[in-house]
Design a protein around this motif. Structure first.
Motif, PDB file in Angstrom:
ATOM      1  N   LEU A   1      48.507  38.144  42.731  1.00  0.00           N
ATOM      2  CA  LEU A   1      47.704  39.156  43.401  1.00  0.00           C
ATOM      3  C   LEU A   1      46.588  39.660  42.499  1.00  0.00           C
ATOM      4  CD1 LEU A   1      49.921  39.056  45.596  1.00  0.00           C
ATOM      5  CD2 LEU A   1      49.660  41.536  45.810  1.00  0.00           C
TER       6      LEU A   1
ATOM      7  N   ARG B   1      45.933  41.049  52.931  1.00  0.00           N
ATOM      8  CA  ARG B   1      45.466  41.827  51.784  1.00  0.00           C
ATOM      9  C   ARG B   1      46.411  42.980  51.463  1.00  0.00           C
ATOM     10  NH1 ARG B   1      43.489  37.802  51.430  1.00  0.00           N
ATOM     11  NH2 ARG B   1      41.298  37.209  51.226  1.00  0.00           N
TER      12      ARG B   1
ATOM     13  N   ILE C   1      48.051  35.238  50.744  1.00  0.00           N
ATOM     14  CA  ILE C   1      46.615  35.467  50.529  1.00  0.00           C
ATOM     15  C   ILE C   1      45.788  34.447  51.306  1.00  0.00           C
ATOM     16  CG2 ILE C   1      44.782  35.453  48.792  1.00  0.00           C
ATOM     17  CD1 ILE C   1      46.974  36.430  46.779  1.00  0.00           C
TER      18      ILE C   1
ATOM     19  N   LEU D   1      43.777  41.892  44.116  1.00  0.00           N
ATOM     20  CA  LEU D   1      44.578  42.743  44.996  1.00  0.00           C
ATOM     21  C   LEU D   1      45.586  43.543  44.195  1.00  0.00           C
ATOM     22  CD1 LEU D   1      45.288  40.196  47.875  1.00  0.00           C
ATOM     23  CD2 LEU D   1      43.523  41.975  47.808  1.00  0.00           C
TER      24      LEU D   1
ATOM     25  N   ARG E   1      50.415  33.382  47.010  1.00  0.00           N
ATOM     26  CA  ARG E   1      49.198  32.623  47.333  1.00  0.00           C
ATOM     27  C   ARG E   1      49.150  32.270  48.810  1.00  0.00           C
ATOM     28  NH1 ARG E   1      49.970  28.006  44.337  1.00  0.00           N
ATOM     29  NH2 ARG E   1      49.871  29.433  42.582  1.00  0.00           N
TER      30      ARG E   1
ATOM     31  N   ALA F   1      43.659  37.506  42.557  1.00  0.00           N
ATOM     32  CA  ALA F   1      42.899  37.616  43.810  1.00  0.00           C
ATOM     33  C   ALA F   1      42.234  38.982  43.959  1.00  0.00           C
ATOM     34  CB  ALA F   1      43.829  37.366  44.996  1.00  0.00           C
TER      35      ALA F   1
END
Length: 353
Positions: free
Chosen positions: A220, A195, A190, A225, A187, A223
């Motif tokens: 991830l 990225r 991010i 990703l 986190r 998010a």
């Protein structure tokens, strides 16, 4: 060769102070309120000091039916710099309860946990704390009946999953939140705009690897990703080799999360060799917050701290709660202890590379 001088007794102290043995006992055991004059107390204490008298722990334990000792069974934490905070914090709690800690380090003896528990039971310890250096899952240790047990870093398998059968009561057990710590690390990367994020993981299937990989992947995924996983290893050279391969490939990461601080140190070395600035071009986060290591790297390493000190403190406190018949409260059963982020100098805002 002359024989050693005789050890002074309470009778010797009484004779030197001119009082009864009962008075000596009351003074040395702190039971003097309203019973022994201050001047007499001072005389007894002075006599004891002059003679070098010490109370018999054996006699006290027979009277109290307690040895005022705790057995600590470890698999290296007492002799390793990595998790010494756990043993130190546990010992401090024991000292506040006027107990000594007797340690059996399994790395120095050809003993099982059960052997060590029997050995300590023969010495009449009041309770047992079994603490491992790395997080483990396994059968609940078998200890002699009547001796309270608390676990740190060793998560017993659920009742019914082994030969002990269903319904066994699990002792208080303290483990680090490896999963949550890994999510927190991902986190942070991010949040700082990264990225292209990779994780350099361990090369085994230990509990720490499984939990940290799962936390990294889930953070991830939330998010949107794609996680990039690399099986590196656990040492500095493992981190160096894995990072060098990443940096030489296509779309190298701008953020790297490492299974361990020592792997992160290898990443920092590889970045320096490749002319990559940390944290200008690359952000790096470790895991452990190893004593005398993470904060001495260049740059100082941002990392996830293993809560060894809190685990040791809470585990020993839970053991004394059991000894004293107190309710365990929140420290009953499996207790997952938070792994905080320690911000230093190795994480910065992402920028194009």
């Amino acid at each position: 060769m002359s024989s050693p001088s005789r050890r002074p007794t309470s009778a010797d102290v009484a004779a030197r102070a001119g009082v009864s043995r009962a008075t000596v006992s009351m003074v040395l055991n702190g039971r003097v309120e309203g019973t022994v004059a201050v001047a007499t107390q001072q005389r007894v204490l002075a006599a004891a000091a002059e003679l070098g008298y010490t109370r018999s722990a054996l006699a006290i334990s027979l009277k109290e039916r307690r040895s005022r000792t705790i057995g600590l069974i470890t698999d290296e934490i007492a002799t390793s710099p990595f998790a010494g905070r756990m043993a130190r914090a546990a010992s401090m709690v024991a000292a506040r309860h006027d107990h000594l800690v007797i340690t059996v380090d399994l790395s120095l003896r050809d003993h099982t946990v059960e052997d060590a528990a029997r050995l300590l039971a023969e010495r009449q310890v009041d309770g047992l704390l079994y603490a491992t250096m790395g997080r483990m899952r396994g059968p609940l240790p078998v200890v002699p009946p009547g001796i309270p047990l608390v676990l740190a870093n060793h998560e017993p398998v659920p009742p019914g999953a082994d030969e002990r059968g269903e319904g066994a009561e699990l002792p208080p057990t303290f483990v680090p939140d490896d999963y949550g710590g890994a999510r927190r690390a991902a986190r942070r990367l991010i949040e700082t705009g990264h990225r292209r994020i990779a994780m350099l993981s361990g090369d085994d299937r230990s509990v720490a690897v499984l939990e940290r990989e799962a936390g990294f992947r889930d953070e991830l995924a939330d998010a949107g990703l794609e996680p990039r996983m690399v099986k590196a290893g656990w040492q500095i050279d493992d981190g160096y080799r894995a990072a060098a391969r990443l940096f030489a490939g296509e779309d190298p990461p701008t953020g790297v999360f490492c299974i361990r601080d020592r792997v992160a140190a290898g990443v920092l070395q590889a970045a320096a060799a490749a002319g990559i600035s940390v944290p200008g071009d690359l952000s790096v986060i470790g895991f452990d917050d190893e004593d005398f290591f993470a904060e001495r790297l260049v740059p100082k390493l941002t990392t996830i701290a293993l809560p060894h000190e809190e685990m040791g403190r809470r585990a020993m406190a839970a053991l004394f709660a059991r000894l004293e018949g107190e309710a365990a409260g929140d420290d009953a059963g499996l207790v997952v202890v938070d792994c905080p982020l320690v911000e230093r100098e190795s994480v910065g805002m992402a920028r194009g590379r």
